[in-house]
Design a protein around this motif. Sequence first.
Motif, short mmCIF file in Angstrom:
data_model
loop_
_atom_site.label_atom_id
_atom_site.label_comp_id
_atom_site.label_asym_id
_atom_site.label_seq_id
_atom_site.Cartn_x
_atom_site.Cartn_y
_atom_site.Cartn_z
N THR A 75 -6.00 -5.39 -2.83
CA THR A 75 -6.60 -6.08 -1.70
C THR A 75 -8.12 -6.17 -1.89
O THR A 75 -8.75 -5.28 -2.46
N ASP A 76 -8.67 -7.25 -1.39
CA ASP A 76 -10.12 -7.45 -1.40
C ASP A 76 -10.61 -7.30 0.04
O ASP A 76 -10.29 -8.14 0.90
N PRO A 77 -11.33 -6.21 0.35
CA PRO A 77 -11.76 -5.99 1.74
C PRO A 77 -12.55 -7.17 2.30
O PRO A 77 -12.52 -7.43 3.51
N ALA A 78 -13.21 -7.91 1.42
CA ALA A 78 -14.00 -9.05 1.90
C ALA A 78 -13.12 -10.26 2.22
O ALA A 78 -13.54 -11.16 2.95
N HIS A 79 -11.91 -10.27 1.65
CA HIS A 79 -11.01 -11.41 1.88
C HIS A 79 -9.58 -10.90 2.12
O HIS A 79 -8.68 -11.11 1.29
N PRO A 80 -9.35 -10.23 3.23
CA PRO A 80 -8.01 -9.68 3.50
C PRO A 80 -6.95 -10.76 3.62
O PRO A 80 -5.76 -10.49 3.45
N GLU A 81 -7.39 -12.00 3.92
CA GLU A 81 -6.41 -13.08 4.06
C GLU A 81 -5.71 -13.41 2.75
O GLU A 81 -4.66 -14.07 2.74
N LEU A 82 -6.25 -12.93 1.62
CA LEU A 82 -5.63 -13.20 0.32
C LEU A 82 -4.48 -12.25 0.03
O LEU A 82 -3.78 -12.40 -0.99
N GLY A 83 -4.26 -11.29 0.90
CA GLY A 83 -3.14 -10.37 0.72
C GLY A 83 -3.40 -9.33 -0.34
O GLY A 83 -4.54 -8.98 -0.63
N GLY A 84 -2.31 -8.82 -0.94
CA GLY A 84 -2.43 -7.77 -1.95
C GLY A 84 -2.00 -6.43 -1.38
O GLY A 84 -1.57 -6.32 -0.22
N VAL A 85 -2.08 -5.41 -2.22
CA VAL A 85 -1.67 -4.06 -1.85
C VAL A 85 -2.83 -3.12 -2.07
O VAL A 85 -3.43 -3.09 -3.15
N ASP A 86 -3.17 -2.36 -1.05
CA ASP A 86 -4.20 -1.35 -1.17
C ASP A 86 -3.72 -0.24 -2.10
O ASP A 86 -2.54 0.12 -2.09
N PRO A 87 -4.59 0.33 -2.95
CA PRO A 87 -4.16 1.40 -3.85
C PRO A 87 -3.48 2.56 -3.14
O PRO A 87 -2.52 3.14 -3.65
N ALA A 88 -3.96 2.93 -1.96
CA ALA A 88 -3.33 4.03 -1.22
C ALA A 88 -1.92 3.67 -0.80
O ALA A 88 -1.01 4.52 -0.81
N GLU A 89 -1.71 2.40 -0.45
CA GLU A 89 -0.37 1.95 -0.07
C GLU A 89 0.56 1.96 -1.27
O GLU A 89 1.74 2.35 -1.18
N LYS A 90 0.05 1.55 -2.43
CA LYS A 90 0.87 1.59 -3.64
C LYS A 90 1.28 3.01 -3.98
O LYS A 90 2.42 3.28 -4.34
N GLN A 91 0.36 3.96 -3.82
CA GLN A 91 0.68 5.36 -4.08
C GLN A 91 1.74 5.85 -3.11
O GLN A 91 2.67 6.57 -3.49
N ARG A 92 1.63 5.47 -1.84
CA ARG A 92 2.61 5.89 -0.84
C ARG A 92 3.99 5.34 -1.18
O ARG A 92 5.00 6.07 -1.13
#
Length: 647
Positions: free
Chosen positions: A420-437
């Motif tokens: 995820t890009d904090p500056a452009h959350p509309e682009l989607g993606g997965v946060d590293p912490a979420e991937k770890q979870r």
Amino acid sequence: MQFYLDGYRPGDPEYRPAAPGRDESSKGAAALPDEVDVLIVGTGPAGVVLAAQLAEFPGITTRVVERRGGPLEIGQADGVACRTVEMFNAFGLAEKLVREGYWVNEATFWGPDGTRNGSTAGITRTGRVQDVADGLSEYPHVIVNQARMQEYLLEKMRTSPSRLVPEYGVEATGVEVLDDGGDYPVKVTLQREGGDTAVVRAKYVVGCDGARSAVRKSLGIELRGDARNHAWGVMDVLAVTDFPDIRLKSVVQSPAGGNLLIIPREGGYLVRFYVDLGDLDPADRDARKRFTFDSIVAAAQKALHPYTLEVKSTAWWSVYEVGQRIADRFDDVLDAERGTRTPRVFIAGDACHTHSAKAGQGMNVSMQDGFNLGWKLAAVLEGRSPESLLDTYAEERRVIAQELIDFDLRFSTMMAAHPTDPAHPELGGVDPAEKQRMFTEAGRYTAGFATEYTPGLLTRSAEHQAVATGFPVGQRFYSAPVIRLADAKPLGLGHVAQADGRWRIYAFAGAGDPTSPDSGIAQLAAFLGESEDSPVRRFTPDGADLDAVFDVRAVLQQDHRELEVEALPAFLRPVKGPFGLKDYEKVFTPDLKGGRDIFDERGIDRERGAIVVVRPDQYVAAVLPLDAHAELADFFAAFMQPAAALV
């Protein structure tokens, strides 16, 4: 292990003589006769596990053909789940596997380094977790390449009483089930290297011949599913790098380009990279073929920035497209015919389910296919069960395969997601912490323990689960430390089971003196040894050892020094072999010195005791109170029949 039952012989005790009529030199055992009991097509993971099981039954004529000119030499799959190591223990191969393999102890996670900008942006470690949660298994998750895994099993086949050796350079080109085929109704057309053809008739055929299975196509079975139009490169390399976690399993989300999954390999130096190569144009059928090894290396180097990677030598590389597909059915019986005839042709492994490699489940689930089917074929061919038992293979394994497909879709999607890009959350993606979870939550599945067989012919309901809560019905039998009473040897209770087609009945004693004739253990022993309703008496062939079909083990509550073996029921010291020797290895006690009481660890009702019935493929089939003799008998009567007497 036990040996010398038939007499002492010098040399390696693991060496077993060839069965009568089998070639002692291991040559010629693969020569194809005109008629066989079981023809296995393919020596992939499912095929070699199946063949290694059937090789233990020299009275069954098993043959294996493989279109390649020899055994697999360079690995493809390499992740060996804890559950697979447990299975290899039943073949006597776990120690070798664990000694040679890389142990996946921890996994690290890397994501975009938010402290850097522009051309200096790179990756930073965002987390670190234990790979396999405590309490899942006594065995580790290991990495050993598929070629070595298969070689272990091929060696087991070569040295079995059957001296089973595949015939290489032979391809099955057609399979047909004949209505008037008699005892050998399956007609298989084979083509050897050089163009010669042959026809073999078989009672049963198992297609373990991969995703392009000729056996599956002969049956008109389709693989259904979708390609994800996303490419990954995979390479096994010797490399020099300053990436600090190169000897740890690492999941990398890179802002510079794509994702990486890094898997250290056995031997201390080799490492595997799964490299995200991006989306493919679905209209361009040749897109995947245009990737080169250099392009994979370049993508890996870009993803690892600011760390460097210099590949020095390459063992193997490939490019694959993510996709999940599953066969309509796993045998030759159409849905409309089910119940009117029994299957004669089966498919297993990649022949019936394909998926991505990153979850590490393809080889493992394929091997479990072979493990599930092997003992069932042996039981039918030896006359211990009716042919209807074979319906349970497709019934059980297709459900498991579908669960794998669903899991793999979620897992591979997560692995391919961009950060995820904090500056452009509309682009989607997965946060590293979420991937770890998500990775951590998937741990039970990737360890191989998500399989659970639902109630059916071979699995009872869990109505009595309370007497042994730590052995869930339908799940694999989870070992625990015990002490063998006769010689005070500490071992794992589940480790005494072998891949020999036998059922296990574990009897856990209730309160009181187990040497008393009125104890639950004594009453169960009397029932099993003397009653006309006893499954042991009903289904063990005349002339066979008492434990030839049912391996009954007792676990008592007392310290091992408080009991004498001879004071226990004689049934627990069965007389075996040509010399009438007593087997003293059937009774165990808790490992109180080690501080791990199996009654506490596995939730056994200390007052009532329990019976835990375990299938030949190590899954719990039933949990019953210790006095549920009639229920125990009824369970086996549903799918077993008296076998012919031994001659």
